[in-house]
Design a protein around this motif. Structure first.
Motif, PDB file in Angstrom:
ATOM      1  N   ALA A 169       0.755  -0.996  -0.027  1.00  0.00           N
ATOM      2  CA  ALA A 169       0.033  -0.014  -0.121  1.00  0.00           C
ATOM      3  C   ALA A 169       0.874   1.155   0.053  1.00  0.00           C
ATOM      4  CB  ALA A 169      -0.982  -0.087   1.015  1.00  0.00           C
ATOM      5  N   ILE A 170       1.945   1.422   0.774  1.00  0.00           N
ATOM      6  CA  ILE A 170       2.896   2.438   0.765  1.00  0.00           C
ATOM      7  C   ILE A 170       4.384   2.313   0.368  1.00  0.00           C
ATOM      8  CG2 ILE A 170       1.315   3.656   2.414  1.00  0.00           C
ATOM      9  CD1 ILE A 170       3.268   2.549   4.705  1.00  0.00           C
ATOM     10  N   GLY A 171       4.788   0.999  -0.159  1.00  0.00           N
ATOM     11  CA  GLY A 171       5.823   0.880  -0.464  1.00  0.00           C
ATOM     12  C   GLY A 171       6.256   0.068  -1.768  1.00  0.00           C
ATOM     13  N   ASP A 172       7.003  -1.219  -1.567  1.00  0.00           N
ATOM     14  CA  ASP A 172       7.244  -2.038  -2.786  1.00  0.00           C
ATOM     15  C   ASP A 172       6.814  -3.405  -2.517  1.00  0.00           C
ATOM     16  OD1 ASP A 172       9.190  -2.509  -1.041  1.00  0.00           O
ATOM     17  OD2 ASP A 172      10.785  -2.320  -2.533  1.00  0.00           O
ATOM     18  N   GLY A 173       5.927  -3.557  -1.205  1.00  0.00           N
ATOM     19  CA  GLY A 173       5.493  -4.870  -1.218  1.00  0.00           C
ATOM     20  C   GLY A 173       5.992  -6.237  -0.825  1.00  0.00           C
ATOM     21  N   ASP A 174       7.548  -5.795  -0.213  1.00  0.00           N
ATOM     22  CA  ASP A 174       8.045  -6.937  -0.085  1.00  0.00           C
ATOM     23  C   ASP A 174       8.698  -7.096   1.344  1.00  0.00           C
ATOM     24  OD1 ASP A 174       9.772  -4.668   0.258  1.00  0.00           O
ATOM     25  OD2 ASP A 174      11.371  -5.468  -1.274  1.00  0.00           O
ATOM     26  N   HIS A 175       7.958  -6.402   2.279  1.00  0.00           N
ATOM     27  CA  HIS A 175       8.527  -6.369   3.666  1.00  0.00           C
ATOM     28  C   HIS A 175       8.424  -7.948   4.220  1.00  0.00           C
ATOM     29  CE1 HIS A 175       9.921  -4.837   7.452  1.00  0.00           C
ATOM     30  NE2 HIS A 175       8.941  -5.489   8.162  1.00  0.00           N
ATOM     31  N   LYS A 232      18.613   7.356  10.638  1.00  0.00           N
ATOM     32  CA  LYS A 232      18.537   8.825  11.041  1.00  0.00           C
ATOM     33  C   LYS A 232      16.946   9.056  11.058  1.00  0.00           C
ATOM     34  CE  LYS A 232      22.677   9.584   9.774  1.00  0.00           C
ATOM     35  NZ  LYS A 232      23.362   8.715  10.779  1.00  0.00           N
ATOM     36  N   ALA A 233      16.308   8.045  11.841  1.00  0.00           N
ATOM     37  CA  ALA A 233      14.769   8.474  12.001  1.00  0.00           C
ATOM     38  C   ALA A 233      14.548   8.612  13.424  1.00  0.00           C
ATOM     39  CB  ALA A 233      14.246   7.006  11.752  1.00  0.00           C
ATOM     40  N   GLU A 234      13.497   9.391  13.687  1.00  0.00           N
ATOM     41  CA  GLU A 234      13.161   9.950  14.805  1.00  0.00           C
ATOM     42  C   GLU A 234      11.684   9.517  15.153  1.00  0.00           C
ATOM     43  OE1 GLU A 234      14.920  11.087  17.463  1.00  0.00           O
ATOM     44  OE2 GLU A 234      16.579  11.167  16.019  1.00  0.00           O
ATOM     45  N   GLU A 277       7.759   9.642  15.287  1.00  0.00           N
ATOM     46  CA  GLU A 277       6.802  10.256  14.301  1.00  0.00           C
ATOM     47  C   GLU A 277       7.294  10.397  12.981  1.00  0.00           C
ATOM     48  OE1 GLU A 277       3.574  11.988  15.448  1.00  0.00           O
ATOM     49  OE2 GLU A 277       3.877  10.800  17.216  1.00  0.00           O
ATOM     50  N   ASP A 278       8.290   9.482  12.608  1.00  0.00           N
ATOM     51  CA  ASP A 278       8.719   9.438  11.252  1.00  0.00           C
ATOM     52  C   ASP A 278       8.130   8.447  10.363  1.00  0.00           C
ATOM     53  OD1 ASP A 278      10.287  11.617  11.282  1.00  0.00           O
ATOM     54  OD2 ASP A 278      12.239  10.387  11.259  1.00  0.00           O
ATOM     55  N   LYS A 279       7.205   7.701  11.250  1.00  0.00           N
ATOM     56  CA  LYS A 279       6.219   6.528  10.746  1.00  0.00           C
ATOM     57  C   LYS A 279       7.516   5.416  10.408  1.00  0.00           C
ATOM     58  CE  LYS A 279       2.352   5.579   7.925  1.00  0.00           C
ATOM     59  NZ  LYS A 279       1.253   6.069   7.517  1.00  0.00           N
ATOM     60  N   THR A 280       8.307   4.885  11.459  1.00  0.00           N
ATOM     61  CA  THR A 280       9.228   3.881  11.166  1.00  0.00           C
ATOM     62  C   THR A 280       9.301   2.835  12.324  1.00  0.00           C
ATOM     63  OG1 THR A 280      11.104   4.803  12.376  1.00  0.00           O
ATOM     64  CG2 THR A 280      10.890   5.397  10.126  1.00  0.00           C
ATOM     65  N   ILE A 281       9.921   1.905  12.391  1.00  0.00           N
ATOM     66  CA  ILE A 281      10.330   0.811  13.451  1.00  0.00           C
ATOM     67  C   ILE A 281      10.332   1.722  14.848  1.00  0.00           C
ATOM     68  CG2 ILE A 281      11.988  -0.694  14.516  1.00  0.00           C
ATOM     69  CD1 ILE A 281      12.959  -1.344  11.569  1.00  0.00           C
ATOM     70  N   ILE A 282      10.788   2.986  14.892  1.00  0.00           N
ATOM     71  CA  ILE A 282      11.092   3.669  16.216  1.00  0.00           C
ATOM     72  C   ILE A 282       9.654   3.885  16.664  1.00  0.00           C
ATOM     73  CG2 ILE A 282      11.596   5.964  17.187  1.00  0.00           C
ATOM     74  CD1 ILE A 282      14.059   4.015  16.477  1.00  0.00           C
ATOM     75  N   LYS A 304      10.586   8.687   6.235  1.00  0.00           N
ATOM     76  CA  LYS A 304      11.586   7.837   5.680  1.00  0.00           C
ATOM     77  C   LYS A 304      11.201   6.983   4.591  1.00  0.00           C
ATOM     78  CE  LYS A 304      14.525  10.026   8.419  1.00  0.00           C
ATOM     79  NZ  LYS A 304      15.828  10.564   7.768  1.00  0.00           N
ATOM     80  N   GLY A 305      12.228   6.334   4.095  1.00  0.00           N
ATOM     81  CA  GLY A 305      12.155   5.157   3.180  1.00  0.00           C
ATOM     82  C   GLY A 305      11.241   5.421   1.756  1.00  0.00           C
ATOM     83  N   ARG A 306      10.660   4.494   1.095  1.00  0.00           N
ATOM     84  CA  ARG A 306      10.022   4.541   0.083  1.00  0.00           C
ATOM     85  C   ARG A 306       8.632   5.369   0.355  1.00  0.00           C
ATOM     86  NH1 ARG A 306      10.627   1.455  -4.989  1.00  0.00           N
ATOM     87  NH2 ARG A 306      12.345   0.285  -4.055  1.00  0.00           N
ATOM     88  N   ALA A 307       8.001   4.902   1.410  1.00  0.00           N
ATOM     89  CA  ALA A 307       6.739   5.445   1.892  1.00  0.00           C
ATOM     90  C   ALA A 307       6.586   7.039   1.913  1.00  0.00           C
ATOM     91  CB  ALA A 307       6.070   4.801   2.873  1.00  0.00           C
ATOM     92  N   SER A 308       7.922   7.751   2.201  1.00  0.00           N
ATOM     93  CA  SER A 308       8.010   8.893   2.271  1.00  0.00           C
ATOM     94  C   SER A 308       7.594   9.570   0.888  1.00  0.00           C
ATOM     95  CB  SER A 308       9.276   9.538   2.836  1.00  0.00           C
ATOM     96  OG  SER A 308      10.348   9.316   1.892  1.00  0.00           O
TER      97      SER A 308
END
Ligand SMILES: [Mg+2]
Length: 210
Positions: free
Chosen positions: A30-36, A120-122, A124-129, A174-178
């Motif tokens: 839905a927001i990236g390349d579908g391989d996670h 380099k993620a903080e 609210e960046d919508k990452t694992i963090i 961050k990443g492709r979803a950004s």
């Protein structure tokens, strides 16, 4: 918890990621390349294979091997991120053969440190963090209040789940979803979701052991 318990949890994490492979890849589609999901399943599959075959003399060397296998087998951003977390843990637990519930705080703290440095993620960046940091804060608070193990672990998983839900409301930075900008709103982040699955598996297995 000794080295065999830790090994067993890592094997169980692989089983859960295999079960959730399609689901995680659908979230990524839905927001990236579908391989996670497929990336995580491949990497942790290699980890489980290795752990079943090899004996490790200490938790640190086992974590370092996990790190290398994740870095070389998990595609996308997740391999280096999860790998860096395990690399930090490998350094910390060199020569050690036992983990206590109190170690959970350090494990989450070091994982966050590694992932923030690498990605380099903080928050609210919508990452694992966004799943790890609420879990860490909760564990830290629970341990400070001397809460029983069950409560430490249950709250950790609850806060991690809240973090997963929250990613639906925020923009990916961050990443492709950004690349999607505001269009990333409404979608649950796949990386945050795999982190939640990992934390939930840790909880389920520690409490299952009792
Ligand atoms: Mg992907």
């Amino acid at each position: 918890m000794d080295i065999d318990n830790v090994k067993n949890i890592l094997i169980k994490i692989n089983e859960q990621l295999q079960l959730n492979k399609e689901y995680l890849s659908e979230l990524d589609a839905a927001i990236g390349d579908g391989d996670h999901g497929h990336n995580m399943a491949k990497g942790f599959g290699k980890v489980a294979e290795d752990l079943k075959e090899n004996e490790y003399t200490d938790i640190g060397s086992m974590f370092k091997k996990v790190a290398m296998l994740l870095i070389s087998n998990v595609g996308g951003a997740s391999g280096p991120l999860y790998g860096t977390a395990f690399m930090e843990l490998g350094k910390e637990y060199t020569g050690l053969n036992e983990l206590k519930i109190e170690d959970l705080e350090k494990i989450l703290e070091l994982s966050i440190k590694g992932i923030k440095f690498r990605g380099k993620a903080e928050l609210e960046d919508k990452t694992i963090i966004d799943s790890l940091e609420p879990a860490y804060n909760s564990v830290k608070e629970s341990l400070k209040n001397n809460e029983p193990k069950e409560e430490v672990l249950n709250k950790m998983v609850d806060f991690s789940k809240e973090g997963v839900e929250h990613t639906k409301e925020i923009i990916a930075r961050k990443g492709r979803a950004s690349y999607l900008g505001e269009r990333s709103i409404g979608h649950q982040d796949p990386g945050v979701t795999s982190t939640y699955i990992i934390l939930k598996t840790i909880r389920d297995n520690i409490l299952g052991e009792k």
